[in-house]
Design a protein around this motif. Structure first.
Motif, PDB file in Angstrom:
ATOM      1  N   ARG A  92     -66.144  35.244 -32.916  1.00 35.41           N
ATOM      2  CA  ARG A  92     -64.888  35.441 -32.213  1.00 35.41           C
ATOM      3  C   ARG A  92     -63.983  34.201 -32.388  1.00 35.41           C
ATOM      4  N   THR A  93     -62.750  34.463 -32.800  1.00 31.90           N
ATOM      5  CA  THR A  93     -61.747  33.415 -32.893  1.00 31.90           C
ATOM      6  C   THR A  93     -60.411  34.011 -32.465  1.00 31.90           C
ATOM      7  N   THR A  94     -59.319  33.293 -32.704  1.00 30.09           N
ATOM      8  CA  THR A  94     -58.005  33.777 -32.289  1.00 30.09           C
ATOM      9  C   THR A  94     -57.022  33.665 -33.454  1.00 30.09           C
TER      10      THR A  94
ATOM     11  N   ASP B  80     -54.521  27.065 -32.126  1.00 32.41           N
ATOM     12  CA  ASP B  80     -54.553  26.447 -30.793  1.00 32.41           C
ATOM     13  C   ASP B  80     -55.255  27.320 -29.757  1.00 32.41           C
ATOM     14  N   GLY B  81     -55.844  28.441 -30.204  1.00 32.87           N
ATOM     15  CA  GLY B  81     -56.597  29.302 -29.298  1.00 32.87           C
ATOM     16  C   GLY B  81     -55.784  30.403 -28.670  1.00 32.87           C
ATOM     17  N   THR B  82     -54.516  30.552 -29.060  1.00 38.44           N
ATOM     18  CA  THR B  82     -53.679  31.613 -28.513  1.00 38.44           C
ATOM     19  C   THR B  82     -53.561  32.752 -29.514  1.00 38.44           C
TER      20      THR B  82
ATOM     21  N   ALA C 150     -57.319  38.251 -30.086  1.00 40.27           N
ATOM     22  CA  ALA C 150     -58.670  37.917 -30.520  1.00 40.27           C
ATOM     23  C   ALA C 150     -58.956  38.512 -31.895  1.00 40.27           C
TER      24      ALA C 150
ATOM     25  N   SER D 178     -58.291  27.837 -41.259  1.00 41.20           N
ATOM     26  CA  SER D 178     -58.596  27.605 -39.850  1.00 41.20           C
ATOM     27  C   SER D 178     -59.871  28.338 -39.441  1.00 41.20           C
ATOM     28  N   ASP D 179     -60.018  29.578 -39.898  1.00 43.21           N
ATOM     29  CA  ASP D 179     -61.222  30.352 -39.581  1.00 43.21           C
ATOM     30  C   ASP D 179     -62.469  29.702 -40.173  1.00 43.21           C
TER      31      ASP D 179
ATOM     32  N   VAL E 234     -63.577  26.945 -37.919  1.00 41.43           N
ATOM     33  CA  VAL E 234     -64.244  27.487 -36.734  1.00 41.43           C
ATOM     34  C   VAL E 234     -65.661  27.927 -37.093  1.00 41.43           C
TER      35      VAL E 234
END
Length: 666
Positions: A56-58, A62-64, A67, A183-184, A187
């Motif tokens: 799970r990521t966004t 910045d986490g916004t 999902a 970015s993924d 993570v």
């Protein structure tokens, strides 16, 4: 069971469990929400530890944003020592082509046995959720008959529907990009608790790999970029010129082969003629629908043929049938080559995410591409450029709401060692891009250009696989690349022996016809046993004639087997994945110089049958003699029927003529 046996069994179980525990400990997969691993098609060693799950990521770093669930596969060697080696993350191509459903194809590579392997579907791709405009990914048979102009109208209508739905969902489209995938990856690396890893990108995956190296050089132990698609390379305007360079390379090889030159002539002209023929009317072909397993009639338009030729040209092993594909389309011929290529295209649809493709290419490439180049292409290749319909991609991206205002470039003077690989005959990412990228990267880059090879050269070639494996083990050492020099030109097929019963008289009896062929072939090779049995049945007790007769027929059978096996084995060793290509499209006549040996066996069976019938008229038959005659007659009939039902009987004259040309060719 004895005490010793029980103790040995317990030790073996303990060792196996210990190995598995070490393997599981190599990477931390606890952050993955498990799902059943897709089938490995029976190819991957069952002792290999594999984990499949969602991470799970966004949308935004910045986490916004909404999902996102990334589909991930982690493959770990069961050997504890290899499980501790640095992991390699594989970055697939596309953009928009899923990898998780066919994870086993990468797990078969040599690197998968060297250390842990991590694969994932990019956001909105494959099994990753959610998708972008999933309705764009469904196979629609009504597209088959559309002209390039009609295809453009449908594409523009669909993109308007897509963008309207995306606007309602308030999706951050600029995050569905190479930067979003980078970015993924970070993570994912942190979730697996990996300090640094090898990054292995192929095709569009090289774009992501270069972006990751630029953003996180300290997290890259070593990198491999194969079939380089750098950010400086246009996405659309080079499609036709690069594809025609591959056709020109094919043409040079074809002109050096007398049978290919006589059969096809100039391949560029042949391609143009095929496009013109299909513009007049699409060609109906019988295809097995991979979704239902049933035979359906589909149509090949000029645009479809362009796509089929380009996709087959990506595979070095499939080059041998590309000219025949174009000739069959021009001649409007029902063809196992065209049917096989169409089936492959339908099979690949379920792995492609068109929404993700548009999101990435319209954002990153289209704003910096040159539409003016299309005018020159329309003058130079008017029919082929129209079939390629590149202008449709530009117009589609003009409607896409997210566009980048500033392009980025390949990083320079990088610190990690990078192996830059390319194929000399690549129709979509030509070797010039690999050379230019290696120069930009600086002294840590090592360049591998494989001659007589197309796209994804490190994935389908034992030689280049070994080079990648050696490089990732010792990235700073100079790899031995000498094995790539020993490559042969493809032998272009002027015809194929097809085992596709869908093209024969009864299309729905493939299992039965396959069995008939096997029985017929076995019978042909068992004729020496039948003759020996017949000699005993007639009471021939003199040993020398019996042994001589048996030896003669056994030698004939052995000659036939060798004549069949040698060209198949030699060709398969010379060109990786060739047997798989033959299974799809048929066996080229040029690959079977020993086919007359089979005809000789069949002829011998016919002569033997005639002799037995003559002997039957000369005297009474015993039960054994009757059984012998029935066996030989049944064998002969089985071979002839199987050849006919599999569509091969009509090819016998072509085969014989081909062999005569082979014998007299200079």
């Amino acid at each position: 069971m004895s005490v010793i046996c029980r103790a040995a069994s317990l030790v073996a179980v303990w060792l196996a469990l210990t190995a598995a525990a070490h393997a599981r400990g190599a990477l931390d997969v606890s952050a993955l929400k498990p799902f059943p691993c897709p089938s490995d098609e029976g190819y991957v060693d069952k002792t290999t530890v594999r984990h499949c799950g969602y991470l799970r990521t966004t949308e935004k770093a910045d986490g916004t944003g909404r999902a996102i669930d990334l589909a991930v596969v982690v493959v770990i060697p069961s050997d504890p020592e290899r499980a501790k080696q640095p992991p390699t993350v594989f970055v697939h191509g596309g953009p928009g082509y899923g990898m998780v459903d066919i994870w086993w194809s990468v797990a078969l590579l040599q690197i998968a046995g060297d250390g842990p392997l991590v694969l994932f579907d990019h956001r909105a791709v494959g099994r990753s959720k959610p998708r972008l405009c999933g309705f764009l990914d469904k196979d629609d048979p009504t597209f088959d008959k559309l002209s390039p102009e009609e295809l453009k109208a449908r594409a523009l209508a669909d993109i308007k529907t897509c963008t309207a739905s995306l606007a309602k969902e308030n999706i951050a489209l600029d995050t569905y990009s190479s930067a979003g995938t980078v970015s993924d990856m970070e993570v994912l690396r942190e979730a697996l608790k990996v300090e640094s890893w090898n990054v292995y990108g192929v095709s569009y995956g090289t774009t992501v790999t270069l972006a990751y190296v630029a953003a996180h050089p300290d997290r890259v132990r070593a990198a491999v970029i194969d079939s380089v698609y750098p950010p400086e390379m246009p996405g659309f305007s080079t499609v036709v010129p690069d594809g025609m360079q591959a056709i020109d390379a094919m043409n040079r090889v074809c002109q050096s082969q007398p049978r290919c030159k006589a059969r096809f002539g100039d391949l560029r002209a042949l391609f143009d003629q095929a496009i013109v023929a299909l513009d007049k009317a699409p060609l109906p072909v019988r295809v097995i629908d991979p979704a239902t397993g049933k035979i359906a009639t589909r149509h090949i338009s000029s645009s479809t043929l362009y796509g089929l030729v380009q996709s087959r040209a990506l595979q070095t092993a499939a080059w041998s049938v590309v000219p025949l594909m174009m000739a069959d389309a021009r001649d409007r011929k029902q063809s196992s080559v065209l049917s096989g290529a169409f089936y492959d295209m339908l099979s690949e649809v379920k792995y492609i995410s068109n929404g993700a493709y548009l999101a990435t290419e319209c954002l990153e490439r289209a704003p910096f591409d040159s539409r003016a180049d299309l005018k020159n292409q329309a003058v130079r290749w008017p029919n082929i450029a129209r079939a390629a319909a590149v202008d449709t991609l530009f117009e589609t991206c003009a409607l896409w709401p997210a566009k980048r205002s500033q392009n980025w470039s390949t990083p320079t003077n990088v610190t990690p060692s990078i192996l830059v690989a390319g194929g000399d005959w690549d129709p979509v990412t030509p070797p010039a891009q690999a050379r230019a990228t290696a120069e930009r990267l600086g002294g840590k880059a090592k360049l591998l250009i494989t001659p007589k090879a197309a796209h994804g050269v490190t994935l389908y070639d034992a030689c280049t696989e070994s080079i990648v494996s050696a490089f990732l083990k010792t990235p700073d050492a100079k790899p031995d690349m000498s094995c790539v020099a020993h490559r042969r030109d493809p032998v272009f097929a002027t015809g194929v022996i097809t085992f596709d019963a869908s093209l024969a008289w009864q299309p729905d009896v493939l299992p039965a016809s396959s069995w008939v062929f096997l029985v017929g072939l076995a019978s042909a090779l068992l004729w020496p046993a039948a003759w020996t049995f017949g000699a005993v049945a007639r009471g021939e007790s003199k040993r020398p004639p019996l042994l001589l007769r048996a030896a003669f027929w056994l030698s004939l059978a052995a000659l036939g087997l060798l004549a069949w096996a040698y060209p198949i084995g030699a060709a398969a060793l010379a060109t990786p994945d060739l047997l798989d290509t033959w299974m799809r499209y048929g066996i080229p006549l040029e690959s079977w110089p020993g086919f007359p040996a089979l005809l000789l066996i069949i002829a011998a069976g016919a002569i033997g049958t005639w002799r037995l019938m003559a002997e039957a008229h000369a005297g009474s038959l015993t039960t054994l003699q009757l059984a012998h005659r029935g066996y030989v007659v049944a064998a002969l009939i089985a071979v002839i029927v199987s050849l006919w039902q599999l569509g091969m009987l009509a090819q016998v004259p072509d085969l014989a003529l081909n062999e005569m040309r082979l014998l007299v060719a200079p």
